[in-house]
Design an enzyme around this catalytic site. Sequence first.
Site, PDB file in Angstrom:
ATOM      1  N   GLU A   1      15.337  42.171   3.200  1.00  0.00           N
ATOM      2  CA  GLU A   1      14.257  42.143   3.929  1.00  0.00           C
ATOM      3  C   GLU A   1      12.961  41.465   2.852  1.00  0.00           C
ATOM      4  O   GLU A   1      12.026  41.172   4.097  1.00  0.00           O
ATOM      5  CB  GLU A   1      14.284  43.359   4.778  1.00  0.00           C
ATOM      6  CG  GLU A   1      15.230  43.716   5.575  1.00  0.00           C
ATOM      7  CD  GLU A   1      14.950  42.817   7.156  1.00  0.00           C
ATOM      8  OE1 GLU A   1      14.451  42.134   6.959  1.00  0.00           O
ATOM      9  OE2 GLU A   1      16.126  43.057   7.132  1.00  0.00           O
TER      10      GLU A   1
ATOM     11  N   HIS B   1      12.482  38.076   3.002  1.00  0.00           N
ATOM     12  CA  HIS B   1      11.986  37.288   4.360  1.00  0.00           C
ATOM     13  C   HIS B   1      10.392  37.726   4.253  1.00  0.00           C
ATOM     14  O   HIS B   1       9.937  36.941   4.509  1.00  0.00           O
ATOM     15  CB  HIS B   1      12.556  37.963   5.776  1.00  0.00           C
ATOM     16  CG  HIS B   1      13.853  37.698   5.892  1.00  0.00           C
ATOM     17  ND1 HIS B   1      14.049  36.637   6.371  1.00  0.00           N
ATOM     18  CD2 HIS B   1      14.507  38.322   6.295  1.00  0.00           C
ATOM     19  CE1 HIS B   1      15.647  36.362   6.989  1.00  0.00           C
ATOM     20  NE2 HIS B   1      15.810  37.864   7.282  1.00  0.00           N
TER      21      HIS B   1
ATOM     22  N   ASP C   1      19.633  35.632  11.476  1.00  0.00           N
ATOM     23  CA  ASP C   1      19.057  34.584  10.481  1.00  0.00           C
ATOM     24  C   ASP C   1      19.822  33.276  11.151  1.00  0.00           C
ATOM     25  O   ASP C   1      19.187  32.178  10.786  1.00  0.00           O
ATOM     26  CB  ASP C   1      19.183  34.693   9.291  1.00  0.00           C
ATOM     27  CG  ASP C   1      18.605  36.285   9.344  1.00  0.00           C
ATOM     28  OD1 ASP C   1      17.267  36.821  10.258  1.00  0.00           O
ATOM     29  OD2 ASP C   1      18.264  36.686   7.673  1.00  0.00           O
TER      30      ASP C   1
ATOM     31  N   PRO D   1      10.004  34.560  34.421  1.00  0.00           N
ATOM     32  CA  PRO D   1       9.319  35.788  35.177  1.00  0.00           C
ATOM     33  C   PRO D   1       8.881  36.521  34.746  1.00  0.00           C
ATOM     34  O   PRO D   1       8.549  36.567  32.821  1.00  0.00           O
ATOM     35  CB  PRO D   1      11.123  36.572  34.906  1.00  0.00           C
ATOM     36  CG  PRO D   1      11.980  35.122  34.106  1.00  0.00           C
ATOM     37  CD  PRO D   1      10.900  34.749  33.941  1.00  0.00           C
ATOM     38  N   GLY D   2       7.804  37.690  35.719  1.00  0.00           N
ATOM     39  CA  GLY D   2       7.372  38.577  34.647  1.00  0.00           C
ATOM     40  C   GLY D   2       5.547  37.892  34.666  1.00  0.00           C
ATOM     41  O   GLY D   2       5.015  38.899  34.192  1.00  0.00           O
TER      42      GLY D   2
ATOM     43  N   GLY E   1       3.411  36.862  37.054  1.00  0.00           N
ATOM     44  CA  GLY E   1       2.643  37.661  38.138  1.00  0.00           C
ATOM     45  C   GLY E   1       2.913  36.855  38.755  1.00  0.00           C
ATOM     46  O   GLY E   1       1.435  36.483  40.034  1.00  0.00           O
ATOM     47  N   LYS E   2       3.577  36.068  39.517  1.00  0.00           N
ATOM     48  CA  LYS E   2       3.878  35.261  40.679  1.00  0.00           C
ATOM     49  C   LYS E   2       3.636  36.293  41.799  1.00  0.00           C
ATOM     50  O   LYS E   2       3.050  35.382  42.224  1.00  0.00           O
ATOM     51  CB  LYS E   2       5.081  33.927  40.615  1.00  0.00           C
ATOM     52  CG  LYS E   2       5.081  34.043  39.372  1.00  0.00           C
ATOM     53  CD  LYS E   2       6.060  32.664  39.231  1.00  0.00           C
ATOM     54  CE  LYS E   2       7.603  32.713  38.970  1.00  0.00           C
ATOM     55  NZ  LYS E   2       7.545  33.030  37.840  1.00  0.00           N
ATOM     56  N   THR E   3       4.340  37.241  41.870  1.00  0.00           N
ATOM     57  CA  THR E   3       4.778  37.835  43.182  1.00  0.00           C
ATOM     58  C   THR E   3       3.073  38.502  42.783  1.00  0.00           C
ATOM     59  O   THR E   3       2.506  38.571  44.693  1.00  0.00           O
ATOM     60  CB  THR E   3       5.138  38.927  43.175  1.00  0.00           C
ATOM     61  OG1 THR E   3       6.503  38.294  42.671  1.00  0.00           O
ATOM     62  CG2 THR E   3       5.607  39.746  44.216  1.00  0.00           C
TER      63      THR E   3
ATOM     64  N   GLY F   1       6.753  29.510  37.250  1.00  0.00           N
ATOM     65  CA  GLY F   1       6.428  30.241  35.344  1.00  0.00           C
ATOM     66  C   GLY F   1       7.615  31.046  35.452  1.00  0.00           C
ATOM     67  O   GLY F   1       8.352  31.426  36.061  1.00  0.00           O
TER      68      GLY F   1
END
Length: 622
Positions: free
Chosen positions: A429, A432, A503, A208-209, A211-213, A206
């Site tokens: 903006e 958009h 964009d 990084p970050g 929650g594997k550790t 998965g």
Amino acid sequence: MPTRINPWSLVIVVILAYWLFTLFGGSNNARTTVSYSDFIAYVEQGKVARVVLQEGRINGFFKAPERIQVGNTTETTDRFTVIALPPGFSDPQFTNLLRQNGVEITNRPPSMWGQLLFTLLPILLLIGFWWFFFMRSQGGAGQVMQFGQSRARQYGKEKRVNTTFKDVAGHTEAKRELMEVVDFLKNPQKYIAIGAEIPKGVLLVGPPGTGKTLLTRAVAGEAGVPFFSVSASEFMEMFVGVGASRVRTLFEEARRNAPAIIFIDELDSIGRKRGAGIGGGHDEREQTLNQILSEMDGFEKDTSVIVLAATNRPDILDPALLRPGRFDRQVVIGLPTLEERKEILQVHMRGKKFAPDVDVNNLARLTPQFSGADLKNLVNEAALQAARENATEIANIHFQTALDKIMLGLERGTLKLSEQEKRAVAYHEAGHAIAGEVLPYADKTEKVSIVPRGMALGVRWSKPEERILMSKEHLEDTLAMTLAGRAAEELFVGTITTGAANDFKQATSLAKQMVLDWGMGDHFKNVAWGSNQGPIFLGEEIAKKQDHSEETSRLIDADIQAILDRAYEKAKQVLSSNTEAMHRLAEELLESEIVQGERVREIIAQTKRPEAVAPAAFNPEI
Ligand code: ADP
Ligand code: ZN
């Protein structure tokens, strides 16, 4: 990482200390220093029993303890020192004086070692410094001293891990899978008795970050076993063979502490397919990898050491790693879903004080693509923001500020735009925002701002829905919304600016994927050529041959251009039928800099009701 002390710097410090010691005092620490004239006075008064003459100083002994004035206090002592005699001091009167007063004289030559050290010191220091800088330039001071030892031993080992599955939000399937590992570590006998083979390695896959550790720690915590963690990139060292011997010590240590868990982070950094990638094989990497393989093969059937490894590129791992008996199980740890984001936020909100206006559901909705680590960071940033304002509890406004900061960088209050530039940004903006609102399949607007932040001069935040599948309609509307900034400039500002560069980048990459990956091009309905959008990993993809003809390439380019052109036309059409809303929104932006999504919708509703154009062609809920 805790700082390590370079053993060489220790040696240098000791030598230096000794040197200073011999220079400025030596063994006089238990003695009181007296001046030369006081000393002569003591001798004349017959109080001195014995002196030892040494290079640079006299150590003396009183007949009876004597009160001596030292600074503001007095000390009673039976020994004293006189320093600062010139080297080679020999005053015949001095010796006579001592003899006349019955003082016993001993001559002691300076110690051999001391003298040697004294003369060699500058050279030693030079060598020391040279060594120090050499090591440093080789990638970290001190590493060389710990050659073959595994880093895990010093840094990753934890006898008692307090993390449990309760600390990990979401990942229900992964937890279920890993419960089995926990059970094995707790009751190995149960499995051995029935002759069941236990997985030796589990691969957590998965980004990084996610929650594997954390999950691995939770496994160790649940099973109550020690946890050895190491990052595979740390195996790579300056000398060939060090990585392999580190692996050996790591596994030895774990075996000695069995049952235990070894966690290898970033497995792909050494576990890459052998012989793949640019630059050919890397001896060190291969040796290290081979060592891991042979360690895992060498596990006895009843050794209860389980290796968990993390990677986000399982596709590039050497097949040997994935064979039965090695990392034959894969557990996918993906980015959290809406529900999981809510749970993760709740985990990290535990034990903090929040104002009633903090809405976890809404926060989860505003944070698509956030990993667990990102969410943890968000809560912390909000807390920091609250502390900065001396608030007693964390409120919604703090979360908003934190979110803006994380997603877009800090506000750049010092950046001054001219009136004309501001106007261009406001219309860009607004384009958009209005397009996003009016186009039925685009994500709705959360808020629009023309406060410069990070790299952007203005921003339109969207409030994405949770999607697993993306429909062609959604992609097309998203493209139109993305290009609406430039369309607005063309229609309302009278010139076009460089503000649309980002964009275009986004739109082009999306259009490319539509054609190459999702079969949505005019010429390529049922084929995927692959857009190589994923990260390029050390040449694996670069080396991949282009497997289509030049004619195909030309058609691909034409399709991408056609998709983008249609999207741009659509954007222009939407904006020109909402001219009034555009002017109003741009005005409000120029006035108050930030406009909420609600207000955008109000403006549209007030100026004109767009005809309902929502053919229910695609139902994403299927
Ligand atoms: P990885 O090893 O996948 O890169 P980590 O396990 O190091 O990610 O996660 C970093 C931090 O993010 C964790 O310490 C934890 O605080 C937080 N985190 C990530 N995923 C979760 C989750 N599912 N539940 C709770 N916290 C999480
Ligand atoms: Zn834009």
